[in-house]
Design an enzyme around this catalytic site. Sequence first.
Site, PDB file in Angstrom:
ATOM      1  N   SER A   1       0.811  -1.236   0.000  1.00 12.52           N
ATOM      2  CA  SER A   1       0.000   0.000   0.000  1.00 12.52           C
ATOM      3  C   SER A   1       0.830   1.265   0.000  1.00 12.52           C
ATOM      4  CB  SER A   1      -0.893   0.056   1.239  1.00 12.52           C
ATOM      5  OG  SER A   1      -1.643  -1.102   1.341  1.00 12.52           O
TER       6      SER A   1
ATOM      7  N   THR B   1      -1.286   2.848   4.960  1.00  8.95           N
ATOM      8  CA  THR B   1      -0.528   4.079   4.874  1.00  8.95           C
ATOM      9  C   THR B   1       0.538   4.037   5.956  1.00  8.95           C
ATOM     10  OG1 THR B   1      -2.442   5.351   4.188  1.00  8.95           O
ATOM     11  CG2 THR B   1      -0.679   6.590   5.234  1.00  8.95           C
TER      12      THR B   1
ATOM     13  N   THR C   1       1.369   6.839   0.869  1.00 12.20           N
ATOM     14  CA  THR C   1       0.533   5.687   0.516  1.00 12.20           C
ATOM     15  C   THR C   1       0.309   5.615  -0.988  1.00 12.20           C
ATOM     16  OG1 THR C   1      -1.610   4.614   0.969  1.00 12.20           O
ATOM     17  CG2 THR C   1      -1.643   6.989   0.759  1.00 12.20           C
TER      18      THR C   1
ATOM     19  N   ARG D   1      -8.631   9.246  -8.177  1.00 10.00           N
ATOM     20  CA  ARG D   1      -9.018   9.311  -6.765  1.00 10.00           C
ATOM     21  C   ARG D   1      -7.823   9.776  -5.905  1.00 10.00           C
ATOM     22  NH1 ARG D   1      -7.380   6.786  -1.640  1.00 10.00           N
ATOM     23  NH2 ARG D   1      -9.222   6.686  -0.335  1.00 10.00           N
TER      24      ARG D   1
ATOM     25  N   THR E   1      -4.865   6.313   9.091  1.00  4.56           N
ATOM     26  CA  THR E   1      -4.796   5.274   8.073  1.00  4.56           C
ATOM     27  C   THR E   1      -6.190   4.665   7.948  1.00  4.56           C
ATOM     28  OG1 THR E   1      -3.716   3.192   7.433  1.00  4.56           O
ATOM     29  CG2 THR E   1      -4.056   3.528   9.772  1.00  4.56           C
ATOM     30  N   GLY E   2      -6.453   4.027   6.830  1.00  3.60           N
ATOM     31  CA  GLY E   2      -7.769   3.423   6.637  1.00  3.60           C
ATOM     32  C   GLY E   2      -8.512   4.063   5.483  1.00  3.60           C
TER      33      GLY E   2
HETATM   34  N1  ASP Z   1      -5.830   6.285   3.890  1.00  2.00           N
HETATM   35  C1  ASP Z   1      -5.385   5.771   2.624  1.00  2.00           C
HETATM   36  C2  ASP Z   1      -6.285   6.256   1.537  1.00  2.00           C
HETATM   37  O1  ASP Z   1      -7.493   6.272   1.714  1.00  2.00           O
HETATM   38  C3  ASP Z   1      -5.372   4.310   2.524  1.00  2.00           C
HETATM   39  C4  ASP Z   1      -4.644   3.576   3.517  1.00  2.00           C
HETATM   40  O2  ASP Z   1      -4.458   4.002   4.668  1.00  2.00           O
HETATM   41  O3  ASP Z   1      -4.260   2.493   3.147  1.00  2.00           O
HETATM   42  O4  ASP Z   1      -5.787   6.542   0.482  1.00  2.00           O
END
Ligand code: ASP
Length: 318
Positions: free
Chosen positions: A78, A180, A198, A208, A231-232
């Site tokens: 990621s 991330t 990320t 996006r 993160t998320g």
């Molecule tokens: N927060 C990141 C995003 O939405 C993704 C991730 O944390 O993996 O791009």
Amino acid sequence: MISRRKFSALLGASLVSQTYSSCNATERGLVGNKVVSTWNNQKANKVAMEQLVRGPQYLLDAIEKGINYVEADPNDTSVGYGGRPDREGFVTLDACIMDKDGRAGSVTYLEHYMHAISVARKVMEETPHVILSGDGAAQFASEMGFVQKDLMTEESRSAYYKWLEKAEYQPKINVERHDTIGMLALNTDGDLSGGCSTSGLAYKMPGRVGDSPIIGAGLYVDNRYGAAVATGLGELVLRQLSSFLVVELMRSGQSPQKACEEAIFRIVESTDVSEAQVGLIAMNRSGKVGGYSIHPGFNYAITDDKSSLLKEAPSYIN
Ligand code: ASP
């Protein structure tokens, strides 16, 4: 007209900053060097600590080098090299960095350059801007001497071809790991900085942009109070400016832990989170650390001059 309440808050804030600048390190209760990062990134923390122990002026180098370590790891799917592409097969990176003086730099939708955090740092240090995006960010990276690289690995290419067989898009909690790399560092002067990097959600729509390069969403640092990183599922973090919220809650006196919890509650009460994970971590100037997530499975690494540990974050849903 400024209200009395607002005036006292402003007065309080200015007293705090005066106090910090006029006290010496011991009076300020400084705790030494400390690095906190999302997920099991103890090795990245170690790389960051190697910079911090060289002296407080290496605070940003700590963030950059620590995150560079993860960006270069082909096994981290990621972030950076080996990061999953969008649904058309392009790896596009998001990153941002903030320093102790409130300066910020960010890149979104950066293609062909592995070290998005380093490009973000250059945006902060070498341009009058905060965010560069897409082709402009890539052109700037080239002008700054960064070398292009194919960011797909054999593994990520074959995972992408496999995904194309069904081409279903459904982010899964903790499975894509949503990892991330978010990192916060504190030096021996009690100053804070932070960064995150990320490749965003695997197989996202082209174009996006997630929370990570948006100051206040994926990352926020206010050196007087604290720093936070997320993160998320970025869409949930973007809608609430979660990192900014965590820092504001610390400013109003909450501990890093309580501030992360409150910011997660705000997400949970505003949307359906049954299929969505968000994790937040925070650190204040005294080196107190907090972390919280919507679902179980989120952890974060804490490293200081004496030890390093991986902590399982408590979560809203158990
Ligand atoms: N927060 C990141 C995003 O939405 C993704 C991730 O944390 O993996 O791009």
